[in-house]
Design a protein around this motif. Structure first.
Motif, PDB file in Angstrom:
ATOM      1  N   CYS A 140     -41.362  16.854 -30.558  1.00 47.43           N
ATOM      2  CA  CYS A 140     -40.681  16.118 -31.698  1.00 47.43           C
ATOM      3  C   CYS A 140     -40.122  14.678 -31.452  1.00 47.43           C
ATOM      4  O   CYS A 140     -39.962  14.065 -32.487  1.00 47.43           O
ATOM      5  N   HIS A 142     -37.739  13.460 -29.679  1.00 48.84           N
ATOM      6  CA  HIS A 142     -36.521  13.022 -29.953  1.00 48.84           C
ATOM      7  C   HIS A 142     -35.890  12.114 -28.830  1.00 48.84           C
ATOM      8  O   HIS A 142     -35.021  11.433 -28.786  1.00 48.84           O
ATOM      9  N   GLU A 175     -30.805  20.093 -32.144  1.00 45.53           N
ATOM     10  CA  GLU A 175     -31.360  19.767 -33.627  1.00 45.53           C
ATOM     11  C   GLU A 175     -32.127  21.051 -33.919  1.00 45.53           C
ATOM     12  O   GLU A 175     -32.378  21.627 -35.028  1.00 45.53           O
ATOM     13  N   GLU A 176     -33.077  21.332 -33.263  1.00 46.88           N
ATOM     14  CA  GLU A 176     -34.322  22.417 -33.030  1.00 46.88           C
ATOM     15  C   GLU A 176     -33.707  23.800 -33.238  1.00 46.88           C
ATOM     16  O   GLU A 176     -33.435  24.383 -32.411  1.00 46.88           O
ATOM     17  N   HIS A 390     -44.033  18.781 -33.207  1.00 47.23           N
ATOM     18  CA  HIS A 390     -44.073  20.172 -32.457  1.00 47.23           C
ATOM     19  C   HIS A 390     -45.426  20.492 -31.823  1.00 47.23           C
ATOM     20  O   HIS A 390     -45.850  21.675 -31.743  1.00 47.23           O
TER      21      HIS A 390
END
Ligand SMILES: [Zn+2]
Ligand SMILES: [Zn+2]
Length: 449
Positions: A140, A142, A175-176, A390
């Motif tokens: 993702c 991050h 966050e995930e 993802h």
């Protein structure tokens, strides 16, 4: 049938890409034709802005080094010890300011602040995520988010006493799937914050690509175990209830708003065929573009669970949001326009949801921040348009040269938009008005109660 070719059923078929390709082709056409977004606000004085812009450029090696460091040691939600440590260490090295690790009751949350809100000066927060995904690491991207936030914070720190307000860096873990920001918000992380900014990597540059609301619902059905052959009439089958509920959700889809999503799995479905399952469990994610339609979707899923229990003589317990729900993200227009103006100087044309396919929507816990304070969550192009978040492919882009460029350009956008917010009172008033126009602050904890 003549001409019919049966495929080898030992393997799944390859999903047809026609729809995805058509969306992408439309987006590319619209993107080419789109105008650059403008802003009617002047933002920060030119000299201050130029100084911060130069600071971001001089920080480029530090920003990309931090991005790679986090990328190379991916850590999943709530376990981001090394990543949080790297963020705190970079902040301290680059600014001389002490960073707190373990802020707001989360072991891997980070906080640092510069400037002052004395005399009513405003406070802006810059948010950085750094959690990874199990199995695919930084699929993702991050690592880019964290590096850009630290870069922006460090660039603004160079202004010293001339910073026209206060800037808080928040390292926001989990966050995930885990709503780390909501957990931090409940412990006061956004008290006294006037606006919150962050940027996320993606296949497009856009200011308001939708991040939709999400709830989790676990349906726990309880039946009566019995011998499935000798005395099934003495049993009540929890797996039957799961089957009915799953089918009913399938039928419900026809009647949902077209962009709603419901997707689920069977978590438990019995132990062995000879025993009527006493317990069976379904878990669903419910997603919608609006908070009120998410509420209505929730009601319909609850009805389905109750109907399935009634039909099968089982009991049902509904477990909602074992981790806090995420609300749809609001995009503050005046602040987003400032972001777009700054991105244009980096050679990026920030698009809107009119151009970027909104069908490709996921969710973020930043939604819960954006209904508490005015916020922006633009996406910045890291990969070609067709690459989904993802995936291992996106992770490849997140550690590429394009990922490094996105981290530096995002740091630039965040730093200059934050400075605009602190320096321009008219912009702040417009941001507040936009926020109130979108419904003002929501009581997130009680919204679905
Ligand atoms: Zn993600
Ligand atoms: Zn993400």
């Amino acid at each position: 049938m003549a001409g019919m070719v049966f495929r080898d059923l030992g393997h799944p078929e390859t999903p047809d890409r026609a729809y995805a390709d058509a969306l992408q082709a439309r987006a590319e056409r619209l993107a080419d034709a789109a105008a650059f977004i403008t802003s009617s606000f002047t933002g920060a004085p030119a000299e201050l802005a130029a100084e911060v812009a130069a600071a971001v450029d001089s920080l480029e090696p530090e920003i990309t080094a931090l991005s790679h460091r986090i990328f190379e040691t991916p850590e999943v939600a709530f376990h981001e010890q090394r990543s949080a440590g790297a963020v705190a260490a970079a902040v301290e090295r680059l600014t001389g300011v002490q960073a707190t690790v373990g802020a707001y009751g989360l072991e891997t949350a980070v906080e640092a602040s510069i400037g002052s809100s004395h005399g009513g000066a405003p406070t802006v927060a810059i948010l950085g995520e750094y959690d990874a995904l199990p199995g695919i690491g930084h699929g993702c991207g991050h690592n880019i988010i964290a590096a850009s936030a630290v870069g922006a914070f460090a660039a603004l720190a160079r202004l010293g006493d001339r910073l026209p307000g206060r800037v808080v860096l928040l390292g926001t873990p989990a966050e995930e799937g885990s709503s780390g920001k909501e957990l931090m918000a409940r412990r006061g992380a956004f008290d006294g914050i006037d606006a919150a900014l962050m940027a996320h990597g993606f296949g497009y540059d856009a200011i308001d690509h939708p991040f939709i609301g999400r709830r989790i619902l676990r349906m726990e059905f309880e039946g009566v175990a019995a011998h499935a052959s000798a005395s099934p009439f003495l049993g009540r089958n929890a797996l039957d209830a799961v089957t009915l509920a799953y089918q009913a959700v399938g039928l419900l889809r026809q009647h949902l708003p077209p962009t709603d999503r419901v997707h689920g799995i069977v978590k438990e479905g019995g132990e062995r065929p000879s025993v009527i399952p006493r317990r069976a469990v379904l878990e669903f994610y419910l997603r919608s573009h609006r908070a009120d339609t998410l509420k209505e979707l929730s009601r319909r899923l609850a009805d389905i669970a109750h109907g399935a229990a009634l039909a099968t003589g089982t009991g049902v317990t509904l477990v909602w949001d074992p981790l806090p729900a995420t609300l749809p993200t609001r995009f503050n227009r005046p602040l987003s326009e400032r972001w777009a103006v700054h991105q244009a100087t980096r050679g990026r044309k920030a698009l809107t949801s009119a151009e970027v396919p909104s069908e490709l929507a996921a969710s973020t816990d930043f939604g819960n921040v954006s209904v508490r304070v005015p916020g922006i969550h633009p996406v910045i192009k890291v990969s070609p348009p067709g690459i989904a978040l993802h995936t291992a492919e996106f992770a490849g882009w997140a550690s590429s040269e394009a990922g490094d460029r996105a981290a530096v350009d995002a740091a630039f956008g965040l730093a200059l938009t934050a400075l605009d917010f602190l320096a321009d009172g008219e912009l702040r008033a417009a941001a507040r008005e936009d926020f109130e126009g979108a419904g003002g602050a929501l009581n997130v904890e009680e919204y679905f109660a």
